[in-house]
Design a protein around this motif. Structure first.
Motif, PDB file in Angstrom:
ATOM      1  N   VAL A 106       0.978  -1.101   0.093  1.00  0.00           N
ATOM      2  CA  VAL A 106      -0.011  -0.048  -0.044  1.00  0.00           C
ATOM      3  C   VAL A 106       0.710   1.314  -0.068  1.00  0.00           C
ATOM      4  CG1 VAL A 106      -1.861   1.218   1.306  1.00  0.00           C
ATOM      5  CG2 VAL A 106      -1.937  -1.075   1.295  1.00  0.00           C
ATOM      6  N   GLY A 107       1.782   1.464   0.924  1.00  0.00           N
ATOM      7  CA  GLY A 107       2.711   2.604   0.956  1.00  0.00           C
ATOM      8  C   GLY A 107       3.619   2.644  -0.245  1.00  0.00           C
ATOM      9  N   ILE A 108       4.075   1.576  -0.901  1.00  0.00           N
ATOM     10  CA  ILE A 108       4.692   2.117  -1.998  1.00  0.00           C
ATOM     11  C   ILE A 108       3.908   2.277  -3.299  1.00  0.00           C
ATOM     12  CG2 ILE A 108       6.422   0.925  -3.763  1.00  0.00           C
ATOM     13  CD1 ILE A 108       7.688  -0.739  -1.568  1.00  0.00           C
ATOM     14  N   SER A 109       2.705   1.699  -3.597  1.00  0.00           N
ATOM     15  CA  SER A 109       1.900   2.184  -4.399  1.00  0.00           C
ATOM     16  C   SER A 109       1.304   3.443  -4.350  1.00  0.00           C
ATOM     17  CB  SER A 109       0.638   1.072  -4.391  1.00  0.00           C
ATOM     18  OG  SER A 109       1.039  -0.213  -4.529  1.00  0.00           O
ATOM     19  N   VAL A 110       0.943   4.030  -3.045  1.00  0.00           N
ATOM     20  CA  VAL A 110       0.471   5.199  -3.062  1.00  0.00           C
ATOM     21  C   VAL A 110       1.617   6.304  -3.461  1.00  0.00           C
ATOM     22  CG1 VAL A 110      -0.374   6.859  -1.453  1.00  0.00           C
ATOM     23  CG2 VAL A 110      -0.947   4.546  -1.230  1.00  0.00           C
ATOM     24  N   THR A 111       2.930   5.933  -2.876  1.00  0.00           N
ATOM     25  CA  THR A 111       4.135   6.666  -3.290  1.00  0.00           C
ATOM     26  C   THR A 111       4.262   6.889  -4.541  1.00  0.00           C
ATOM     27  OG1 THR A 111       4.992   6.196  -0.970  1.00  0.00           O
ATOM     28  CG2 THR A 111       6.377   7.219  -2.777  1.00  0.00           C
ATOM     29  N   VAL A 112       4.349   5.697  -5.401  1.00  0.00           N
ATOM     30  CA  VAL A 112       4.340   5.638  -6.836  1.00  0.00           C
ATOM     31  C   VAL A 112       3.487   6.616  -7.479  1.00  0.00           C
ATOM     32  CG1 VAL A 112       4.410   4.209  -9.009  1.00  0.00           C
ATOM     33  CG2 VAL A 112       5.555   3.782  -6.816  1.00  0.00           C
ATOM     34  N   ILE A 113       2.129   6.374  -7.261  1.00  0.00           N
ATOM     35  CA  ILE A 113       0.832   7.202  -7.887  1.00  0.00           C
ATOM     36  C   ILE A 113       1.081   8.528  -7.499  1.00  0.00           C
ATOM     37  CG2 ILE A 113      -1.414   7.485  -7.692  1.00  0.00           C
ATOM     38  CD1 ILE A 113      -1.770   4.669  -7.003  1.00  0.00           C
ATOM     39  N   GLY A 114       1.573   9.035  -6.262  1.00  0.00           N
ATOM     40  CA  GLY A 114       1.829  10.299  -5.884  1.00  0.00           C
ATOM     41  C   GLY A 114       2.766  11.003  -6.730  1.00  0.00           C
ATOM     42  N   ILE A 115       4.017  10.539  -6.981  1.00  0.00           N
ATOM     43  CA  ILE A 115       4.952  10.683  -7.853  1.00  0.00           C
ATOM     44  C   ILE A 115       4.682  10.885  -9.208  1.00  0.00           C
ATOM     45  CG2 ILE A 115       7.350  10.450  -8.537  1.00  0.00           C
ATOM     46  CD1 ILE A 115       7.991   9.114  -6.081  1.00  0.00           C
ATOM     47  N   ALA A 116       3.837   9.961  -9.658  1.00  0.00           N
ATOM     48  CA  ALA A 116       3.576   9.921 -11.148  1.00  0.00           C
ATOM     49  C   ALA A 116       2.592  11.011 -11.604  1.00  0.00           C
ATOM     50  CB  ALA A 116       3.143   8.477 -11.483  1.00  0.00           C
ATOM     51  N   ILE A 117       1.461  11.065 -10.755  1.00  0.00           N
ATOM     52  CA  ILE A 117       0.356  12.147 -11.081  1.00  0.00           C
ATOM     53  C   ILE A 117       0.653  13.374 -10.360  1.00  0.00           C
ATOM     54  CG2 ILE A 117      -2.005  12.522 -10.656  1.00  0.00           C
ATOM     55  CD1 ILE A 117      -2.553   9.509 -10.783  1.00  0.00           C
ATOM     56  N   GLY A 118       1.037  13.470  -9.147  1.00  0.00           N
ATOM     57  CA  GLY A 118       1.200  14.631  -8.496  1.00  0.00           C
ATOM     58  C   GLY A 118       2.499  15.369  -8.761  1.00  0.00           C
ATOM     59  N   GLY A 119       3.663  14.443  -9.161  1.00  0.00           N
ATOM     60  CA  GLY A 119       4.666  15.155  -9.477  1.00  0.00           C
ATOM     61  C   GLY A 119       4.478  15.786 -11.018  1.00  0.00           C
ATOM     62  N   THR A 120       3.942  15.200 -11.929  1.00  0.00           N
ATOM     63  CA  THR A 120       3.665  15.654 -13.171  1.00  0.00           C
ATOM     64  C   THR A 120       2.737  17.060 -12.925  1.00  0.00           C
ATOM     65  OG1 THR A 120       3.866  13.428 -13.944  1.00  0.00           O
ATOM     66  CG2 THR A 120       2.725  15.100 -15.548  1.00  0.00           C
ATOM     67  N   LEU A 121       1.783  16.803 -12.465  1.00  0.00           N
ATOM     68  CA  LEU A 121       0.961  18.081 -12.310  1.00  0.00           C
ATOM     69  C   LEU A 121       1.557  19.332 -11.829  1.00  0.00           C
ATOM     70  CD1 LEU A 121      -2.691  16.473 -11.159  1.00  0.00           C
ATOM     71  CD2 LEU A 121      -1.861  17.205 -13.603  1.00  0.00           C
ATOM     72  N   GLY A 122       2.408  19.053 -10.750  1.00  0.00           N
ATOM     73  CA  GLY A 122       3.063  20.143 -10.068  1.00  0.00           C
ATOM     74  C   GLY A 122       4.248  20.515 -11.102  1.00  0.00           C
ATOM     75  N   VAL A 123       4.773  19.740 -11.747  1.00  0.00           N
ATOM     76  CA  VAL A 123       5.991  20.467 -12.774  1.00  0.00           C
ATOM     77  C   VAL A 123       5.209  21.102 -13.754  1.00  0.00           C
ATOM     78  CG1 VAL A 123       7.497  19.652 -14.397  1.00  0.00           C
ATOM     79  CG2 VAL A 123       7.615  18.562 -12.433  1.00  0.00           C
ATOM     80  N   ILE A 124       4.068  20.774 -14.283  1.00  0.00           N
ATOM     81  CA  ILE A 124       3.374  21.595 -15.219  1.00  0.00           C
ATOM     82  C   ILE A 124       2.747  22.676 -15.000  1.00  0.00           C
ATOM     83  CG2 ILE A 124       1.033  21.120 -16.737  1.00  0.00           C
ATOM     84  CD1 ILE A 124       1.600  18.200 -16.913  1.00  0.00           C
ATOM     85  N   ALA A 125       2.197  22.846 -13.581  1.00  0.00           N
ATOM     86  CA  ALA A 125       1.662  24.315 -13.015  1.00  0.00           C
ATOM     87  C   ALA A 125       3.090  25.166 -12.898  1.00  0.00           C
ATOM     88  CB  ALA A 125       1.201  23.594 -11.648  1.00  0.00           C
ATOM     89  N   ALA A 126       4.031  24.502 -12.377  1.00  0.00           N
ATOM     90  CA  ALA A 126       5.193  25.745 -12.201  1.00  0.00           C
ATOM     91  C   ALA A 126       5.706  26.175 -13.367  1.00  0.00           C
ATOM     92  CB  ALA A 126       6.223  24.939 -11.184  1.00  0.00           C
ATOM     93  N   TYR A 127       5.934  25.122 -14.411  1.00  0.00           N
ATOM     94  CA  TYR A 127       6.653  25.599 -15.675  1.00  0.00           C
ATOM     95  C   TYR A 127       5.601  26.148 -16.726  1.00  0.00           C
ATOM     96  CZ  TYR A 127       9.633  25.130 -19.681  1.00  0.00           C
ATOM     97  OH  TYR A 127      10.589  25.370 -20.809  1.00  0.00           O
ATOM     98  N   PHE A 128       4.375  26.017 -16.896  1.00  0.00           N
ATOM     99  CA  PHE A 128       3.647  26.577 -17.635  1.00  0.00           C
ATOM    100  C   PHE A 128       2.924  27.975 -17.020  1.00  0.00           C
ATOM    101  CE2 PHE A 128       3.839  22.589 -19.640  1.00  0.00           C
ATOM    102  CZ  PHE A 128       4.107  22.830 -20.963  1.00  0.00           C
ATOM    103  N   GLY A 129       2.665  28.113 -15.690  1.00  0.00           N
ATOM    104  CA  GLY A 129       1.990  29.062 -15.066  1.00  0.00           C
ATOM    105  C   GLY A 129       0.892  29.585 -15.525  1.00  0.00           C
ATOM    106  N   GLY A 130       0.511  30.797 -15.291  1.00  0.00           N
ATOM    107  CA  GLY A 130      -0.707  31.154 -15.595  1.00  0.00           C
ATOM    108  C   GLY A 130      -2.022  30.520 -15.166  1.00  0.00           C
ATOM    109  N   TRP A 131      -2.968  30.477 -16.129  1.00  0.00           N
ATOM    110  CA  TRP A 131      -4.219  29.652 -15.603  1.00  0.00           C
ATOM    111  C   TRP A 131      -4.097  28.123 -15.288  1.00  0.00           C
ATOM    112  CZ3 TRP A 131      -6.462  25.493 -18.038  1.00  0.00           C
ATOM    113  CH2 TRP A 131      -5.668  25.250 -19.449  1.00  0.00           C
ATOM    114  N   VAL A 132      -3.214  27.615 -15.848  1.00  0.00           N
ATOM    115  CA  VAL A 132      -2.733  26.136 -15.655  1.00  0.00           C
ATOM    116  C   VAL A 132      -2.156  26.254 -14.282  1.00  0.00           C
ATOM    117  CG1 VAL A 132      -1.434  24.229 -16.204  1.00  0.00           C
ATOM    118  CG2 VAL A 132      -2.169  25.689 -18.138  1.00  0.00           C
ATOM    119  N   ASP A 133      -1.415  26.825 -14.061  1.00  0.00           N
ATOM    120  CA  ASP A 133      -0.821  26.968 -12.314  1.00  0.00           C
ATOM    121  C   ASP A 133      -1.949  27.121 -11.464  1.00  0.00           C
ATOM    122  OD1 ASP A 133       0.771  26.993 -10.254  1.00  0.00           O
ATOM    123  OD2 ASP A 133       1.512  28.841 -10.607  1.00  0.00           O
TER     124      ASP A 133
END
Length: 299
Positions: A106-133
């Motif tokens: 459970v712990g590793i699965s949740v961590t991998v999901i968090g990195i894959a989805i949350g990490g991707t969304l966080g990078v997109i938000a910061a890099y593109f900025g504006g309304w996306v962020d």
């Protein structure tokens, strides 16, 4: 008039060590301390993973889901039961091993999901900025505003008490947490000279993210995820303890503690054994995260 005698200081029979030797000794001590802070938790985690996942493949363990009521409440080191049995006669060591599998899965699965989805969304938000962020950041803020355990309880109750549902219930907490770390780390490096040079060279945005952003923010994400992994394992145990997670007869550390609390005063080992396993696991993960953060200089 007699001239005063010159000031003569007797040499010490044990002269102080040379500064270079002192510095070398201190440097060796510091290196040893850093190595121990890193490799001790690594060794503990490797041992725990080996016991939980490799031992059942090598040694035939008693059943972790059923037992003989005739042999209930067997004390530790009984024949065939190294940690004894519970009130239903089920082997405690087998429950501990297979409960550890559930905790790590459970712990590793949740961590991998968090990195894959949350990490991707966080990078997109910061890099593109504006309304996306703005949109992504507000979603993160809303999810983090809810108490993690309460939100996980609601989701787990709605989906049902299975391991996969527990993973997704806790992933709702892990995704925004990792996402905010990824966003902050990306904002830190977005204006650095090498990022500006890559943009001026005409490099595509997704190539900049893959080659420059992700490698530079991974130390922050990995160290945070290791610390978060311990929290996820605690939350998984809390869900099981409250009856909203993994249900018996499937063993988990949380429902082992819940099952043992009924006879806590008479046989406290039923609660202490899974509690100590949970404590050691979370402490090792926290120590490893701190050691890697110190080594990598992550924020």
């Amino acid at each position: 008039m007699v001239a005063p005698l010159p000031d003569i200081t007797l040499a010490s029979p044990h002269p102080p060590p040379l500064p270079s030797l002192v510095n070398a000794r201190q440097l060796r001590t510091q290196r040893l301390g850093r190595a121990l802070r890193l490799w001790v938790p690594v060794g503990v985690l490797i041992l725990l993973l080996a016991i939980c996942f490799l031992l059942p493949l090598v040694v035939t363990l008693p059943s972790a889901t059923s037992g003989n009521i005739i042999y209930n409440n067997e004390p530790p080191f009984s024949p065939g039961h190294i940690l004894g049995t519970d009130v239903q006669g089920v082997d405690l060591f087998s429950q501990l091993v297979y409960g550890g599998q559930v905790a790590f899965e459970v712990g590793i699965s949740v961590t991998v999901i968090g990195i894959a989805i949350g990490g991707t969304l966080g990078v997109i938000a910061a890099y593109f900025g504006g309304w996306v962020d703005a949109v992504i950041s507000r979603v993160f803020d809303i999810l983090i505003a809810f108490p993690a355990l309460v939100l996980a309880l609601v989701i787990a109750e709605g989906l049902g008490p299975t391991e996969m549902h527990v993973i997704w219930a806790l992933a709702v907490f892990g995704i925004p947490a990792v996402g905010r770390v990824a966003r902050g780390a990306t904002l830190t490096i977005r204006g650095l000279p090498f990022m500006t040079a890559a943009r001026l060279a005409g490099t595509r945005r997704w190539r900049i993210i893959a080659r420059h952003v992700v490698p530079n923010i991974m130390p922050n994400i990995v160290t945070f995820s290791l610390l978060g992994l311990g929290i996820i394992i605690i939350l998984e145990g809390a869900l099981d303890f409250l009856g909203y997670g993994i249900q018996r007869p499937t063993p988990s550390w949380g429902n082992m503690i819940a099952n043992g609390q009924q006879i806590l005063s008479a046989q406290p080992e039923y609660v202490l054994i899974p509690s100590v396993a949970l404590l050691i696991t979370v402490a090792a993960l926290n120590m490893l995260g701190d050691a890697l953060r110190e080594r990598w200089g992550a924020q």
